[in-house]
Every structure is written in structure tokens, then in C-alpha cells.
Motif scaffolding. Structure first.
Motif, short mmCIF file in Angstrom:
data_model
loop_
_atom_site.label_atom_id
_atom_site.label_comp_id
_atom_site.label_asym_id
_atom_site.label_seq_id
_atom_site.Cartn_x
_atom_site.Cartn_y
_atom_site.Cartn_z
N LEU A 27 0.83 -1.21 0.00
CA LEU A 27 0.00 0.00 0.00
C LEU A 27 0.86 1.26 0.00
N GLN A 38 1.28 4.08 -2.99
CA GLN A 38 0.87 5.47 -2.79
C GLN A 38 2.04 6.45 -2.87
N ARG A 96 -0.95 13.59 0.29
CA ARG A 96 -2.06 12.79 0.79
C ARG A 96 -2.22 12.86 2.30
N TYR A 97 -1.08 12.86 3.01
CA TYR A 97 -1.13 12.72 4.47
C TYR A 97 -0.57 13.90 5.25
N ARG A 146 0.32 6.33 9.78
CA ARG A 146 -0.96 6.32 9.09
C ARG A 146 -1.42 4.91 8.75
N VAL A 147 -0.56 4.10 8.11
CA VAL A 147 -1.03 2.82 7.59
C VAL A 147 -1.21 1.80 8.72
N ALA A 161 -4.02 2.90 10.92
CA ALA A 161 -5.36 2.72 10.35
C ALA A 161 -5.75 1.25 10.26
N LEU A 162 -4.77 0.38 10.05
CA LEU A 162 -5.09 -1.03 9.84
C LEU A 162 -5.46 -1.74 11.13
N TYR A 169 -12.00 -0.53 9.42
CA TYR A 169 -11.26 -0.45 8.15
C TYR A 169 -11.85 -1.44 7.14
N LEU A 173 -13.91 -0.51 3.72
CA LEU A 173 -13.37 -1.01 2.45
C LEU A 173 -14.41 -1.84 1.70
N GLN A 197 -8.89 9.23 9.02
CA GLN A 197 -7.56 8.86 8.52
C GLN A 197 -7.60 7.50 7.82
N GLN A 198 -8.47 6.61 8.30
CA GLN A 198 -8.59 5.32 7.60
C GLN A 198 -9.02 5.53 6.16
N LEU A 199 -9.87 6.52 5.94
CA LEU A 199 -10.32 6.78 4.58
C LEU A 199 -9.24 7.46 3.75
N ASP A 200 -8.37 8.23 4.39
CA ASP A 200 -7.19 8.74 3.66
C ASP A 200 -6.37 7.56 3.13
N VAL A 201 -6.19 6.56 3.98
CA VAL A 201 -5.40 5.39 3.59
C VAL A 201 -6.13 4.61 2.49
N LEU A 202 -7.41 4.41 2.71
CA LEU A 202 -8.23 3.62 1.78
C LEU A 202 -8.51 4.31 0.46
N GLY A 203 -8.60 5.62 0.53
CA GLY A 203 -9.00 6.35 -0.66
C GLY A 203 -10.50 6.58 -0.80
#
Lengths: 436, 436
Positions: free
Chosen positions: A124, A128, A289-290, A302-303, A306-307, B120, B124, B148-154
Motif C-alpha cells: 500500500l 501510494q 495525501r497525508y 498512518r497505515v 489505520a489497519l 477499516y 473497504l 484517517q482510515q479513509l485517507d489510507v483507503l482512498g
């Protein structure tokens, strides 16, 4: 059909039909598992199970005791740090030094929820980092779920079967795949799932040089760390070391799993080791983006956040303790898993004695190592036919088709076959050979 | 400036400057944490820390003992099932029945690596289910990391501050936000982080009706399950129940965290409870992408698999045991966390006695509950100014700006303030009030 089969093929056929599986030779691992579980529940005999690539050993007591002590100390109520327990970061870097001969920065050793999360987060973040580089290049064969990760993520896949491109040939093939400049990351596993080929240092140098030339991150999946049993890779801070691209390029991410080498798959804990260069590199696309420019800052802040907000607190203590004991030379972790190699040696012979051949057979001029997997074919039978036929003789495995291989054969996994089963296996293979 | 401040404002200013933080009133939670840690390391006095929304209680022994027993039984070496430990699925469904008064299907109770992974994976899968519906609607204020999860996800975000849209007003506002048909999922937390408002049943009925009308999934974040301490929600299978949209619509996903209600944040374990309708629904876009048509099939077999191959095996045993004990009425889990509400009652008074006012003040005609958070403002001061000024009096908190709120104030979290600190807190607030 299946004239000499020693199993209840009527029962098997019914189970396959009831599950609505059109071609068992082409079924997913999970479907094969379901079929065989169903058969074993309905019949008295057992399968020779080679379909599942999962560990079958007990977890090391060093890990268990450390994890229980951490639970007693109360870590269960406290969020783990996103970038990981300091002791795990420290021992992770030491482990890379001790067993790869590579210096890594403890700050850039990040615990992940299994290697699975490590590769997901790596794909990911690579994708990005530069919108023009929207492809991941797989040096196949490989672990099918990594391609499924890209289905989920939305990344594009380039791939080639390395079978015809070992040694010097690899350079030209990589040039061809990378020339368009649209690849952000090259991924492969070493030792390789499913073929158990191991790239040698010359090949790793080629991969490293091409990564540098085309400005690509190499994601080296070390799911089977140290399990090239041709050499003793188990003595810390002494050669020989586990081969790694990290010796030859700064464009690396290493994914180190605890699942196989430490038999710790249940706790979903691994480490992702990111080179200084990759971690610190600033990417305008990430900044935009961030609001965070660096690869590593985004990866952790962030990743990973978020995960899952990090990985199990107690499992981090477990892995830290196992790595420390390995680094200190007190825990010979490869001795525990060497049994997989011992089984492979016998089982390869059983196959070959019954007319099978190894598909991926050599690392250039060297015999392949005996390890967690090997690949076999039979005469001109396709991989799908072979898997479908063998299961009717009480031997379950998956075809190579799902792994990105273009060769015809099946993957055999050592984890669940016990020594007591070898005579039965020999009989079944002989029965198969009589019929085909 | 800060004339009556009881703390070393020179030291504080230097720490803020050294960290290159331009405006401490606008800093992230993690930056505030770093500043306060730095101050406390360099000085003898302690802060009144209200910035972190993390639990401060010990983990329940029921969970710890079950987790240790599972480790002793060897689960650490065995991959967890992707869809979860049967006992956890069973007790999760029973928990929803016992404390929400809602029947859920155990098969559709999926363990996740914290609620973080649950939301998340939910975002998704919702976003991928229908490419035309590419927005998540946040009923704000809310947990910043979900955006922020949506920033990661898009994924795209729609949002409104619910402050002016309580009760009947909510219906028109939701119509406005949903009219374009581009929203796949509505998300909110109940009780709400940061404001601690709780939607009542009339409001939940409105959300449910609009979800049905516009064919949208409601993702209800129950991070603070049962912690509306105005009512005793802690008796299993007896009203009153935790309020939930799941009573009024089949378009729901419930995200149930173990972090706060069970003080189990460290192990990253939660459950996502998916309604039959959402789980089983077939989406052409999912069929095309994955070869699997159902939402739930993709959620488990592709998304959870790709993200982490499931959640920590031993932690699943821990949560199963805690839920079972709660369901059996043997573990009064809300009694343990009620202390947060007791603190809130006193701390609100301290603020109000010193000229502060509650920002989010009422659930329609009802006083807000005392719980894990509350929000306060001071005269005409902006939230950012207030946070920046208060920290110079030894009281740390975050401004509401990052939460999607349009109101001026700060979020106060109860977790880390102890009873012994109340007199100090009173002095500091009085000193602040004297200066502003």
C-alpha cells in the motif's frame, strides 16, 4: 477409473459433489481442506495431507512463557506503541545482524499483525508513494494470497515464472519487466513458496542492481527464514548467513514471519524491517495525501495505525524473547523446524521411486534444499489433473496453477505428514502409478 | 502571560519549540503526549492529563487467565480460523442478545484486530460493493482516526456536526446528505467520542429509516459499549439495553471493542457483528472483483485474510471468556469502568465552578451521561486557544477541531486523572480563570 485406489472413492466423489466443486484439481487450498476433513469425518482412513502450508510443531516455550509473563504484568490493557515494543525493535535489528549479516536500524523495525499485515502495508505504501508506479512485480511462483492482497488494495500485478530465468538470465528479464518505469516494488519469497528454490548471491545481486537502476523497492518475504537446510544458517553472528538482497541494496523491505521458523502462526506477529533509505525517503505524493512526507512516517503513523493500531502487545513480548534467545545463541530455532527438511528428503524419494519428477529441481547447478515444500509432476499430466487424480488415492495437494507458475505439477507441503504415514504413502503412490 | 500559572512555563515553551510544534492548541494527540512526557521528565510536577482516550484500568483476570490457558494449550502455533473461534462467535452473538436485545447470527460475528481493523474492513468492503456509492457519511463529532482510515483507503468523506441536528431535525439533515445516492455507509459512535452524547431511540429510528430508504449500511461504533451510566445497562438479558440502531434496521454492522469496556486495548481484539441482510447480500461489483458475490464472503475470505489472516488466537479465547462471563451474569464488566463516570461528575463541576461551560450539554431534554469523555468551552475562547492556554496551567487536552465538531471547546478524557489530583486540578483551573 482409480482402479487400485485404496480409499473410498465413492464417498470422496459425493463429498466433492455436495460442496459443488467443479474441478477438485483446481480447488483453493481451503476447498481441499474442507473436502479432506469431510472425507476423514465420514470414513475410517486418513489422508496424506500435503495441501496446507501451515506449521504443525508446538510453539517454543520461550515465546509462551514470555507472553504469559507479559499478560501477568498487565500489558493487555495498554495500547501497544504503533512503532513497536522497544525490546522487539532492538532484538529484531540484532536478529537481522546475527542471521542475515545486515545492519538495520532498530527504529525502523516495525511489528506487524503477521507478515500478512507487513506485506499489505508495504504494498500500500509503495503504491501510494508514486502514482506513476502503480505495479507490483512478482517474481513467481509465489504465495497466492499476496496477489489477493492487491485485489483488495487495487494495485496492479506484473509477474513472470522464474523457472526459465535463473542466474544471468534474470537480469534481462528484469530489464524487460521494469523498463516501463511503472513498478514500485518487486516481491519474492526466499526460500520460495511453493517451489523451494533459493536465489543465490549472484541472483540477489542482480535483483539489487535492477532495483537501484529502476528505483524500485525490493520486498523480500522471509516467511521461511533460515530454512535452506543445505547450510547451517542457525549460528548467530557467524557465516553462512541467510541469503538476502539487503546485502546488496538499500532499497529493501524485509518481511520476517514468526509463523514457520518459530511455529508462532497463531499469534499473528511478525516484523517488517525497512532500510534507512526507504524509511526516510520523502515522497511528494505522500506529503500531499497525508501531510507526512516520509515513507516510514506514513507506514507507521498512518497505515499501521489505520489497519489495526499496532500488533498484540503480549505477542510482541513473545517474539522479542524468542529473537533475543536466538540472537544470544541459546535458542537453536532452526533445529526445531529441521524436521520438515528430514521429511522432504524421504517424501521426494517416495515420489521419484513411483515415476514422479521434481518440477523445480535445481538452484542452477545445485540440488534444491529439502524444506517445507517441494514440487512434483507426473509424466505429461497437467498440474490440475495430477491434483485431481492424486486426491482419489488419499493424497491431497494443490496444483501449481494458483502460484503464478507456468509449470505442470503440484506443491507438496511437509507439515502434516508424519513418519508413521510413509509406508501408507508409498503404497498409495504405487497404486497411483499402477493406474496411470 | 500565564501570570498565575503554577507550572514551569519556560520549560514547557522550550519543549514545544524544540519539537517544532507551531501551535500546541492544534497539535495531534500524539504531539501533546510527547510534549507532556517531555515536561514531566524535565520537571518535578505532574500534569492533569486529559488528552489520551486510552483505558487506565487493569485488564480483567477472566481474560488474562483464559488467554494464558489457551497459550498453555498450544494455540500459538496454529493459525486462527479467518472467521473466528467458534466460542467467540457464539458468545459474541449471545452478548449482542444479552446487552443490546438484538438477535445476531453467530456465523456473522467476526473477530477483528481491534475495532480499528473492523471499521477499516467495513469501510473497504462497503466502498467496493457499489462503485457509485463512494462516500462514507460521518455523523460528527467523531474519532479522527476513522477519517484517517479513509485517507489510507482512498474513500470520500461526507460529514456534519450533529450539534444542531438532534431529534427530529436529524431526518431532514440525513435526507440532505443522502439525497445524491453516493453514500454507502453511515458511521457514528454511541456513546459518542468526544462529546459523550448518546442518541436516543427516536434518533436511532430516524437513522435506521434513512438507511433503509437510501439503501445504506449503518456502521455503529460501540467503542464505549454500555458506558451511558445514566442507566444500568449491565444486567444480561434484561432491559434497559444499550441503545442500538440494530433494533430498527437490518442494514447494520456493529463494531464492538474490548479496549474500553473490557480494558483490553493491548491485545487488539474486537468483534464485528454483521446483520444477515448485509452479510448475505450479493453485489455484482464484488463478484466481478473477487469472484465472490456476497458482502460477508468478501469481508472474511478476502479482506480479513488480506489484512492479517485473522486475529490473535489467544486473544480470541480471552474475549470469548470475558463475553461468556458477562453473558452469564458472573462478570459485571460495567462496574469496573464506572469509575470513569464518577470522575467525570467531579471534574465537570470543577470546570463549571471556574467559569467553563459544557459544549455538548444535553441529549435533547436530558442531561448528558457522565462517562469517558466530556467537552468544555471557556467564554468566547476558540477550542484551539483554550487547549493552548490550558496546557500552560498543567492541564492537557485536545481541541474539538480535529473531531469534525464545529463547536469551540476541548475534549476532556477521564482515564488518567485520579482522585488525588482533584485538588491540584481545582487550583490550576482557578489560576487559569484568574488570568483569562
Amino acid at each position: 477409473m482409480f482402479e487400485n485406489s485404496p480409499i473410498n472413492t465413492v464417498s470422496l466423489a459425493k463429498i466433492i459433489q455436495d460442496l459443488n466443486i467443479k474441478n477438485i484439481g483446481n480447488a483453493t487450498i481451503r476447498e481441499v481442506v474442507t473436502v479432506v476433513n469431510g472425507y476423514e469425518a465420514a470414513n475410517d482412513d486418513k489422508f496424506i495431507r500435503m495441501e496446507m502450508g501451515v506449521p504443525s510443531l508446538d510453539p517454543p516455550s520461550i515465546g509462551i512463557e514470555a507472553e504469559k509473563a507479559a499478560l501477568d504484568a498487565g500489558v493487555a490493557s495498554k495500547y501497544p506503541m504503533l512503532d513497536g515494543l522497544p525490546a522487539l525493535k532492538q532484538e529484531g535489528a540484532r536478529f537481522v545482524d546475527a542471521f542475515l549479516g545486515v545492519k538495520a536500524n532498530p527504529a525502523y523495525v516495525i511489528p506487524t499483525v503477521g507478515s500478512m499485515q507487513g506485506t499489505y502495508a508495504s504494498f500500500l505504501t509503495c503504491l501510494q508513494s508514486d502514482p506513476k508506479k502503480d505495479n507490483i512485480l512478482f517474481i513467481d511462483p509465489g504465495f497466492p494470497v499476496q496477489k489477493q492482497q492487491l485485489d483488495v488494495l487495487g494495485g496492479k500485478v506484473k509477474t513472470f515464472d522464474v523457472y526459465d530465468y535463473r542466474g544471468e538470465n534474470l537480469a534481462d528479464k528484469l530489464d524487460e519487466m521494469l523498463a516501463d518505469g511503472d513498478v514500485c516494488c518487486i516481491v519474492y519469497s526466499n526460500p520460495n513458496n511453493p517451489s523451494w528454490i533459493c536465489f543465490n548471491d549472484d541472483e540477489l545481486k542482480i535483483i539489487a542492481a535492477k532495483a537501484d537502476q529502476y528505483d524500485v523497492v525490493v520486498l523480500e518475504d522471509l516467511a521461511y527464514f533460515g530454512m535452506d537446510f543445505r547450510k547451517d544458517l542457525g549460528t548467530p553472528f557467524e557465516a553462512p548467513y541467510q541469503a538476502s538482497v539487503a546485502k546488496y541494496t538499500d532499497n529493501y523491505i524485509l518481511s520476517i514471519s514468526s509463523s514457520k521458523a518459530f511455529s508462532y502462526a497463531g499469534q499473528r506477529i511478525g516484523i517488517t524491517v525497512i532500510s534507512d533509505k526507504v524509511f526516510e525517503r520523502q515522497h511528494p505524493a505522500l506529503q500531499e495525501r497525508y501531510g507526512i512526507p516520509s515513507f516510514g512516517g506514513v507506514f507507521v503513523g498512518r497505515v499501521i495505525y489505520a489497519l489495526s493500531s499496532g500488533a498484540s502487545h503480549s505477542a510482541q513480548y513473545a517474539l522479542a524473547a524468542m529473537l533475543k534467545a536466538a540472537n544470544d545463541g541459546q535458542f537453536k530455532f532452526l533445529n526445531d523446524v529441521k524436521i520438515y527438511g528430514d521429511r522432504a528428503k524421504v517424501m521426494k524419494e517416495l515420489f521419484i521411486n513411483n515415476g514422479f519428477h521434481l518440477v523445480y529441481e535445481k538452484d542452477l547447478d545445485q540440488e534444491l534444499a529439502d524444506g517445507f515444500y517441494f514440487t512434483v509432476g507426473y509424466k505429461a499430466m497437467s498440474g490440475i489433473e495430477l491434483a485431481a487424480n492424486l486426491i482419489h488415492y488419499g493424497i491431497s495437494a494443490i496444483s501449481l496453477d494458483s502460484t503464478g507458475s507456468e509449470q505442470q505439477g503440484i506443491r507438496a507441503c511437509m507439515a502434516f505428514v508424519t513418519e508413521e504415514q510413509f509406508p501408507v504413502m508409498a503404497e498409495r503412490l504405487a497404486a497411483f502409478a499402477k493406474d496411470f
